[in-house]
Write a protein that holds these residues in place. Structure first.
Motif, short mmCIF file in Angstrom:
data_model
loop_
_atom_site.label_atom_id
_atom_site.label_comp_id
_atom_site.label_asym_id
_atom_site.label_seq_id
_atom_site.Cartn_x
_atom_site.Cartn_y
_atom_site.Cartn_z
N ILE A 197 0.64 -0.99 0.17
CA ILE A 197 0.20 0.33 -0.10
C ILE A 197 0.95 1.62 -0.19
N VAL A 198 2.18 1.55 0.80
CA VAL A 198 2.31 1.97 0.93
C VAL A 198 3.33 2.88 -0.38
N ALA A 199 4.13 1.33 -1.06
CA ALA A 199 4.77 1.63 -2.07
C ALA A 199 3.46 2.25 -3.41
N SER A 200 2.65 1.67 -3.43
CA SER A 200 1.25 2.00 -4.24
C SER A 200 1.00 3.49 -4.45
N ALA A 202 3.98 5.42 -5.37
CA ALA A 202 4.35 5.75 -7.12
C ALA A 202 3.19 5.85 -7.56
N TYR A 203 1.87 6.44 -7.24
CA TYR A 203 1.08 7.55 -7.72
C TYR A 203 1.03 8.39 -7.00
N ALA A 228 5.48 10.44 -25.46
CA ALA A 228 6.34 10.35 -24.87
C ALA A 228 7.71 10.85 -25.25
N ARG A 229 7.57 11.37 -25.84
CA ARG A 229 9.30 12.48 -26.58
C ARG A 229 8.68 13.86 -24.83
N VAL A 230 7.88 14.25 -24.27
CA VAL A 230 7.79 15.37 -22.89
C VAL A 230 8.83 14.52 -21.73
N PRO A 231 10.13 14.60 -21.92
CA PRO A 231 10.02 13.98 -20.23
C PRO A 231 9.51 13.70 -19.37
N THR A 232 7.92 14.64 -18.59
CA THR A 232 7.84 14.13 -17.86
C THR A 232 6.15 13.26 -18.17
N VAL A 233 5.88 13.29 -18.77
CA VAL A 233 5.59 12.04 -19.44
C VAL A 233 5.26 10.74 -20.06
N ALA A 234 7.07 11.00 -20.20
CA ALA A 234 7.49 9.12 -20.14
C ALA A 234 8.15 9.11 -18.55
N ALA A 235 7.53 9.59 -17.78
CA ALA A 235 8.14 9.42 -16.11
C ALA A 235 7.16 8.81 -15.91
N TYR A 236 6.69 9.48 -16.50
CA TYR A 236 4.82 8.93 -15.49
C TYR A 236 5.13 7.91 -16.05
#
Length: 233
Positions: free
Chosen positions: A104-107, A110-111, A135-143
């Motif tokens: 639960i903590v890990a989830s 992550a969220y 996906a070329r937008v770094p934040t989208v790729a990280a998400y």
């Protein structure tokens, strides 16, 4: 067609949730609570993921990708609840609780990271969508990387535990439900691999052949049918 499929799954989920909730309230135990939470999350999450509904949510709230972020959150809850159910079925409660708490903590972490990246994306690239096409937008790729990593961790554990428990359960409804769930989890894992390859393809300017839509639909349904088979016997 996609909207109809999502709607049908939401209706089936709602019926199952209406069946499980009174049982969970009358005869509470951790495993039953977990599957009830998973079923309710499936119902709400897949309803929000319906393209018609998600478009309305984003438009009314004025926040692009809001419905997708919410639906992804419910997907994580479904996977975490499913694994919690298996742990409570397999282990004494005092042993299962610490493991469930860690998940639960890990989830939540992550969220939380996903929500933060969504907000940053909205600030720096408001027209970007949380899909591999952006996906070329770094934040989208990280998400997407965080979401897929969390989903991989859960699906691998669910598939492994379900297949092992199915062998122990012998020839029974429980065994059949667990095997269907394991197959659904494998579809979910294949979906993650497919998305990861597609993500890499965007960065490498290669357009891979995507089967993600087929896999995610059938993976979700198989995973859900497996749990319902195990409980509606």
């Amino acid at each position: 067609m996609d909207s109809l499929l999502y709607a049908l799954c939401a209706v089936i989920g709602g019926v199952a949730f209406a069946y499980l909730l009174p049982l969970a309230l009358r005869h509470p135990n951790p495993a039953r609570t977990a599957i009830t939470v998973a079923t309710g999350s499936f119902t709400v999450g897949i309803a929000i993921a319906n393209p018609v509904v998600s478009d309305v949510i984003d438009r009314v709230m004025g926040l692009p990708n809001l419905a997708r972020v919410i639906a992804h959150g419910y997907a994580i809850v479904i996977a975490a609840s499913a694994e919690a159910m298996l742990l409570f079925l397999a282990l004494p409660a005092e042993q299962a609780r610490p493991r469930v708490s860690r998940r639960i903590v890990a989830s939540a972490i992550a969220y939380g990271g996903m929500v933060t990246l969504w907000l940053v994306t909205y600030a720096v690239a408001p027209t970007a969508r949380l899909t591999v096409d952006f996906a070329r937008v770094p934040t989208v790729a990280a998400y997407l990387a965080i979401y897929l990593s969390a989903f991989v961790a859960f699906t691998v554990d669910i598939a492994r535990m379900c297949w092992w428990f199915a062998r122990v359960a012998g020839r029974s409804w429980l065994s059949r439900g667990l095997r269907i769930t394991a197959v659904g989890a494998c579809f979910g894992l294949a979906y993650c691999v497919n998305k990861a390859l597609y993500l890499g393809g965007v960065w490498l300017d290669v357009e891979p052949i995507g089967v993600a839509l087929y896999i995610i639909k059938h993976g979700d349904v198989d995973l859900y049918v497996g749990f319902m088979w195990r409980h509606l016997k």
